[in-house]
Write a protein that holds these residues in place. Structure first.
Motif, PDB file in Angstrom:
ATOM      1  N   MET A   1     -12.250  25.901  59.994  1.00  0.00           N
ATOM      2  CA  MET A   1     -12.914  27.073  59.472  1.00  0.00           C
ATOM      3  C   MET A   1     -14.075  27.377  60.431  1.00  0.00           C
ATOM      4  SD  MET A   1     -14.690  27.585  55.692  1.00  0.00           S
ATOM      5  CE  MET A   1     -13.417  26.645  54.943  1.00  0.00           C
ATOM      6  N   ASP A   2     -14.191  28.636  60.828  1.00  0.00           N
ATOM      7  CA  ASP A   2     -15.271  28.987  61.753  1.00  0.00           C
ATOM      8  C   ASP A   2     -16.613  29.033  61.012  1.00  0.00           C
ATOM      9  OD1 ASP A   2     -15.730  31.641  60.660  1.00  0.00           O
ATOM     10  OD2 ASP A   2     -13.971  32.313  61.748  1.00  0.00           O
ATOM     11  N   ASP A   3     -17.692  29.039  61.780  1.00  0.00           N
ATOM     12  CA  ASP A   3     -19.041  28.976  61.202  1.00  0.00           C
ATOM     13  C   ASP A   3     -19.352  30.154  60.291  1.00  0.00           C
ATOM     14  OD1 ASP A   3     -19.518  26.589  62.481  1.00  0.00           O
ATOM     15  OD2 ASP A   3     -20.542  27.498  64.196  1.00  0.00           O
ATOM     16  N   GLU A   4     -18.905  31.349  60.696  1.00  0.00           N
ATOM     17  CA  GLU A   4     -19.180  32.543  59.877  1.00  0.00           C
ATOM     18  C   GLU A   4     -18.488  32.455  58.523  1.00  0.00           C
ATOM     19  OE1 GLU A   4     -18.478  37.363  59.871  1.00  0.00           O
ATOM     20  OE2 GLU A   4     -18.291  36.292  61.761  1.00  0.00           O
ATOM     21  N   THR A   5     -17.237  32.011  58.516  1.00  0.00           N
ATOM     22  CA  THR A   5     -16.497  31.876  57.256  1.00  0.00           C
ATOM     23  C   THR A   5     -17.128  30.807  56.375  1.00  0.00           C
ATOM     24  OG1 THR A   5     -14.472  32.583  58.349  1.00  0.00           O
ATOM     25  CG2 THR A   5     -14.225  31.428  56.252  1.00  0.00           C
ATOM     26  N   LYS A   6     -17.531  29.702  56.981  1.00  0.00           N
ATOM     27  CA  LYS A   6     -18.188  28.623  56.237  1.00  0.00           C
ATOM     28  C   LYS A   6     -19.483  29.141  55.601  1.00  0.00           C
ATOM     29  CE  LYS A   6     -19.050  24.167  55.363  1.00  0.00           C
ATOM     30  NZ  LYS A   6     -18.495  23.570  54.191  1.00  0.00           N
ATOM     31  N   GLU A   7     -20.245  29.925  56.353  1.00  0.00           N
ATOM     32  CA  GLU A   7     -21.490  30.490  55.831  1.00  0.00           C
ATOM     33  C   GLU A   7     -21.219  31.447  54.672  1.00  0.00           C
ATOM     34  OE1 GLU A   7     -24.824  33.516  57.493  1.00  0.00           O
ATOM     35  OE2 GLU A   7     -24.351  31.803  58.802  1.00  0.00           O
ATOM     36  N   ARG A   8     -20.182  32.261  54.796  1.00  0.00           N
ATOM     37  CA  ARG A   8     -19.835  33.197  53.726  1.00  0.00           C
ATOM     38  C   ARG A   8     -19.415  32.446  52.465  1.00  0.00           C
ATOM     39  NH1 ARG A   8     -15.810  37.427  56.290  1.00  0.00           N
ATOM     40  NH2 ARG A   8     -16.154  38.500  54.324  1.00  0.00           N
ATOM     41  N   LEU A   9     -18.688  31.348  52.649  1.00  0.00           N
ATOM     42  CA  LEU A   9     -18.273  30.524  51.520  1.00  0.00           C
ATOM     43  C   LEU A   9     -19.497  29.907  50.844  1.00  0.00           C
ATOM     44  CD1 LEU A   9     -15.971  29.306  49.849  1.00  0.00           C
ATOM     45  CD2 LEU A   9     -15.780  27.503  51.576  1.00  0.00           C
ATOM     46  N   GLU A  10     -20.449  29.461  51.632  1.00  0.00           N
ATOM     47  CA  GLU A  10     -21.679  28.890  51.072  1.00  0.00           C
ATOM     48  C   GLU A  10     -22.475  29.938  50.295  1.00  0.00           C
ATOM     49  OE1 GLU A  10     -23.456  27.270  54.606  1.00  0.00           O
ATOM     50  OE2 GLU A  10     -22.235  25.441  54.508  1.00  0.00           O
ATOM     51  N   ARG A  11     -22.538  31.170  50.818  1.00  0.00           N
ATOM     52  CA  ARG A  11     -23.235  32.246  50.104  1.00  0.00           C
ATOM     53  C   ARG A  11     -22.535  32.559  48.783  1.00  0.00           C
ATOM     54  NH1 ARG A  11     -23.782  34.975  55.325  1.00  0.00           N
ATOM     55  NH2 ARG A  11     -22.114  36.352  54.664  1.00  0.00           N
ATOM     56  N   LEU A  12     -21.204  32.566  48.809  1.00  0.00           N
ATOM     57  CA  LEU A  12     -20.436  32.808  47.583  1.00  0.00           C
ATOM     58  C   LEU A  12     -20.691  31.702  46.570  1.00  0.00           C
ATOM     59  CD1 LEU A  12     -18.332  34.456  46.037  1.00  0.00           C
ATOM     60  CD2 LEU A  12     -16.563  33.211  47.290  1.00  0.00           C
ATOM     61  N   GLN A  13     -20.721  30.473  47.043  1.00  0.00           N
ATOM     62  CA  GLN A  13     -20.997  29.332  46.176  1.00  0.00           C
ATOM     63  C   GLN A  13     -22.379  29.480  45.525  1.00  0.00           C
ATOM     64  OE1 GLN A  13     -21.298  25.635  48.343  1.00  0.00           O
ATOM     65  NE2 GLN A  13     -20.683  24.414  46.563  1.00  0.00           N
ATOM     66  N   ALA A  14     -23.375  29.881  46.306  1.00  0.00           N
ATOM     67  CA  ALA A  14     -24.727  30.064  45.781  1.00  0.00           C
ATOM     68  C   ALA A  14     -24.774  31.207  44.765  1.00  0.00           C
ATOM     69  CB  ALA A  14     -25.700  30.330  46.926  1.00  0.00           C
TER      70      ALA A  14
END
Length: 85
Positions: A1-14
């Motif tokens: 998973m690329d960094d941008e997708t990982k960051e988006r997933l983390e934002r969704l989780q939050a």
């Protein structure tokens, strides 16, 4: 998973935690997304097509307005019989 997708997933989780008060893992989010994608499989598959012709909502409604039900239920086996004998 690329960094941008990982960051988006983390934002969704939050955001899920903020709006629901429930902590969810990223695995739970991915599992739910896959389950939802399976339910709307055609839309997911279409999203990977090279070319898509945009259709406005009014054009889509006009297309479906001309659709009528014959009242006959067609099963997959019926189609196979017609096509393949």
């Amino acid at each position: 998973m690329d960094d941008e997708t990982k960051e988006r997933l983390e934002r969704l989780q939050a955001e899920i935690k903020l709006r629901t008060g429930n902590r969810v893992t990223q695995q739970e989010i991915l599992t739910r997304l896959v389950e939802d994608a399976i339910e709307s499989k055609a839309r997911l598959i279409d999203s990977f097509r090279d070319e898509r012709v945009p259709v406005s909502e009014s054009e889509r409604e006009a297309f479906h307005a001309g659709t009528i039900s014959s009242g006959v239920v067609t099963r997959e086996a019926d189609i196979d019989d017609i096509l393949y004998g």
